[in-house]
Design an enzyme around this catalytic site. Structure first.
Site, PDB file in Angstrom:
ATOM      1  N   TYR A  74      -9.229   0.737  -8.237  1.00 10.99           N
ATOM      2  CA  TYR A  74      -8.457   0.570  -6.995  1.00 10.99           C
ATOM      3  C   TYR A  74      -9.329  -0.073  -5.915  1.00 10.99           C
ATOM      4  O   TYR A  74      -8.926  -1.054  -5.273  1.00 10.99           O
ATOM      5  CB  TYR A  74      -7.963   1.938  -6.539  1.00 10.99           C
ATOM      6  CG  TYR A  74      -7.058   1.914  -5.323  1.00 10.99           C
ATOM      7  CD1 TYR A  74      -5.723   1.561  -5.431  1.00 10.99           C
ATOM      8  CD2 TYR A  74      -7.545   2.280  -4.062  1.00 10.99           C
ATOM      9  CE1 TYR A  74      -4.882   1.567  -4.317  1.00 10.99           C
ATOM     10  CE2 TYR A  74      -6.712   2.297  -2.951  1.00 10.99           C
ATOM     11  CZ  TYR A  74      -5.378   1.941  -3.085  1.00 10.99           C
ATOM     12  OH  TYR A  74      -4.551   1.952  -1.980  1.00 10.99           O
ATOM     13  N   SER A 106      -6.679  -2.007   1.833  1.00 10.33           N
ATOM     14  CA  SER A 106      -7.000  -0.619   2.181  1.00 10.33           C
ATOM     15  C   SER A 106      -8.427  -0.562   2.698  1.00 10.33           C
ATOM     16  O   SER A 106      -9.245  -1.428   2.349  1.00 10.33           O
ATOM     17  CB  SER A 106      -6.886   0.260   0.927  1.00 10.33           C
ATOM     18  OG  SER A 106      -7.446   1.535   1.156  1.00 10.33           O
TER      19      SER A 106
HETATM   20  N1  LIG Z   1      -1.001   5.784   1.153  1.00 12.67           N
HETATM   21  C1  LIG Z   1      -2.232   5.468   1.511  1.00 12.67           C
HETATM   22  O1  LIG Z   1      -3.059   6.353   1.871  1.00 12.67           O
HETATM   23  C2  LIG Z   1      -2.681   4.045   1.513  1.00 12.67           C
HETATM   24  C3  LIG Z   1      -3.918   3.757   2.140  1.00 12.67           C
HETATM   25  C4  LIG Z   1      -4.345   2.440   2.153  1.00 12.67           C
HETATM   26  C5  LIG Z   1      -3.575   1.459   1.587  1.00 12.67           C
HETATM   27  N2  LIG Z   1      -2.391   1.758   0.996  1.00 12.67           N
HETATM   28  C6  LIG Z   1      -1.632   0.664   0.400  1.00 12.67           C
HETATM   29  O2  LIG Z   1      -0.355   0.627   0.993  1.00 12.67           O
HETATM   30  C7  LIG Z   1       0.551  -0.001   0.071  1.00 12.67           C
HETATM   31  C8  LIG Z   1       1.793   0.856  -0.065  1.00 12.67           C
HETATM   32  O3  LIG Z   1       1.440   2.097  -0.670  1.00 12.67           O
HETATM   33  P1  LIG Z   1       2.147   3.473  -0.270  1.00 12.67           P
HETATM   34  O4  LIG Z   1       1.081   4.418   0.109  1.00 12.67           O
HETATM   35  O5  LIG Z   1       3.246   3.219   0.665  1.00 12.67           O
HETATM   36  O6  LIG Z   1       2.656   4.012  -1.681  1.00 12.67           O
HETATM   37  P2  LIG Z   1       4.055   3.838  -2.435  1.00 12.67           P
HETATM   38  O7  LIG Z   1       5.141   4.461  -1.665  1.00 12.67           O
HETATM   39  O8  LIG Z   1       3.798   4.321  -3.810  1.00 12.67           O
HETATM   40  O9  LIG Z   1       4.269   2.243  -2.431  1.00 12.67           O
HETATM   41  C9  LIG Z   1       3.897   1.414  -3.473  1.00 12.67           C
HETATM   42  C10 LIG Z   1       5.063   0.505  -3.746  1.00 12.67           C
HETATM   43  O10 LIG Z   1       4.688  -0.435  -4.753  1.00 12.67           O
HETATM   44  C11 LIG Z   1       5.815  -0.652  -5.593  1.00 12.67           C
HETATM   45  N3  LIG Z   1       5.326  -1.107  -6.887  1.00 12.67           N
HETATM   46  C12 LIG Z   1       4.411  -0.536  -7.694  1.00 12.67           C
HETATM   47  N4  LIG Z   1       4.240  -1.258  -8.802  1.00 12.67           N
HETATM   48  C13 LIG Z   1       5.062  -2.331  -8.700  1.00 12.67           C
HETATM   49  C14 LIG Z   1       5.351  -3.439  -9.518  1.00 12.67           C
HETATM   50  N5  LIG Z   1       4.748  -3.612 -10.707  1.00 12.67           N
HETATM   51  N6  LIG Z   1       6.251  -4.365  -9.090  1.00 12.67           N
HETATM   52  C15 LIG Z   1       6.862  -4.216  -7.890  1.00 12.67           C
HETATM   53  N7  LIG Z   1       6.635  -3.190  -7.060  1.00 12.67           N
HETATM   54  C16 LIG Z   1       5.750  -2.248  -7.469  1.00 12.67           C
HETATM   55  C17 LIG Z   1       6.491   0.716  -5.677  1.00 12.67           C
HETATM   56  O11 LIG Z   1       7.879   0.599  -5.978  1.00 12.67           O
HETATM   57  P3  LIG Z   1       8.441   0.804  -7.475  1.00 12.67           P
HETATM   58  O12 LIG Z   1       7.729   1.990  -8.048  1.00 12.67           O
HETATM   59  O13 LIG Z   1       9.902   1.009  -7.292  1.00 12.67           O
HETATM   60  O14 LIG Z   1       8.118  -0.462  -8.205  1.00 12.67           O
HETATM   61  C18 LIG Z   1       6.291   1.262  -4.257  1.00 12.67           C
HETATM   62  O15 LIG Z   1       7.398   0.969  -3.434  1.00 12.67           O
HETATM   63  C19 LIG Z   1      -0.235  -0.181  -1.236  1.00 12.67           C
HETATM   64  O16 LIG Z   1      -0.776  -1.482  -1.301  1.00 12.67           O
HETATM   65  C20 LIG Z   1      -1.384   0.822  -1.079  1.00 12.67           C
HETATM   66  O17 LIG Z   1      -2.516   0.474  -1.840  1.00 12.67           O
HETATM   67  C21 LIG Z   1      -1.922   3.030   0.944  1.00 12.67           C
END
Ligand SMILES: NC(=O)c1ccc[n+]([C@@H]2O[C@H](COP(=O)([O-])OP(=O)(O)OC[C@H]3O[C@@H](n4cnc5c(N)ncnc54)[C@H](OP(=O)(O)O)[C@@H]3O)[C@@H](O)[C@H]2O)c1
Length: 248
Positions: free
Chosen positions: A146, A133
């Protein structure tokens, strides 16, 4: 050229949008996450192959890596798009909260990448993309666990890129700005340059499939602002951070 991809965190948000992009471009995609329902939904809608997995379980990470390689033949591309996120109160550094977030966000990546790299060595090639990120560019207030975990992932990817290149294993980092997903839905602060998950998924797919860049970072204006802040001398940097924390 299309191949076999494994997207962890592929059931929702950015990961799910990337799965849709990869499927549309002819890739066979394995998907993992803890909840089975979103994985099954993507199986029905996009023909993805669900492998439920909790990345805090080392044995399960090894076992699923072996199973995907055996079921689908090989693993050409692995995308680690997993994260736990929670605002941390300024000045509060609870060990349990830190441990839980690091266990998923940083050690989770290692539990998966260790067996994946073994598999890629046996294949003679592979590509790894770690979703970090822009929050990892510097120590962000209200995001101690984070932000420091994402910084660790950026550093890890830099080391791995150097070390694994001679083995034909390419390592990249993905640094999105704010994206509308379940992860950010709970945020109670303004999110500049907030973008749709579909847009993020497309930009990652374009970066991974059409370029060889180490870093895939977007949106550009936000990335440039944050990278400039990173270059500020510390007195200016901390003055800016103090203002930020007072405003939030
Ligand atoms: N949204 C933003 O603004 C943003 C910005 C920068 C970076 N990111 C990064 O992008 C990536 C995806 O995030 P997102 O925004 O798309 O949010 P999200 O929809 O909440 O995705 C996170 C995913 O991680 C999985 N997860 C969490 N804990 C886990 C575990 N212990 N084992 C296996 N899977 C697990 C969740 O699935 P389950 O709950 O089913 O396990 C979910 O599908 C992350 O690395 C986040 O830090 C997001």
């Amino acid at each position: 050229m299309a191949g076999i991809a494994w997207v962890l965190g592929g059931g929702s948000g950015i990961g799910a949008e990337l799965v849709k992009q990869l499927s549309a471009r002819g890739w066979t995609v394995a998907i993992s996450g803890r909840r089975t329902e979103p994985l099954d939904a993507l199986k029905a809608s996009h023909g993805a192959h669900p492998y439920p997995l909790d990345v805090t379980d080392a044995e399960a990470c090894r076992e699923v890596t072996v199973r995907i390689a055996s079921d689908l033949g090989r693993i050409d591309l692995v995308v680690f798009s997993v994260a736990a996120w929670d605002v941390t109160k300024p000045g509060v550094y609870e060990y349990e909260k830190f441990a839980a977030m690091m266990d998923t966000n940083v050690l989770g990546a290692m539990r998966v990448l260790d067996p994946v790299i073994g598999q890629m060595r046996r294949q003679g090639a592979g590509e790894i993309a770690i979703v970090a990120s822009v929050a990892g560019y510097f120590g962000l207030p209200r995001a101690a666990a984070y932000s420091s975990g994402k910084a660790a992932l950026i550093s890890l990817a830099q080391t791995m890129r150097t070390e694994l290149a001679p083995e034909n294993i390419s390592v990249r980092i993905v640094c999105p700005g704010f994206v509308k997903t379940d992860l950010t839905a709970k945020n109670d602060f303004p999110m500049p340059f907030l973008m749709e998950a579909e847009d993020a998924g497309k930009r990652i797919a374009d970066g991974l499939l059409d370029t060889k860049k180490f870093e895939i970072a977007f949106p550009l204006r936000f990335v440039l602002i944050l990278k400039t802040i990173r270059l500020l001398p510390y007195p200016l940097f901390f003055a800016l951070m103090s203002r930020l924390i007072r405003q939030s």
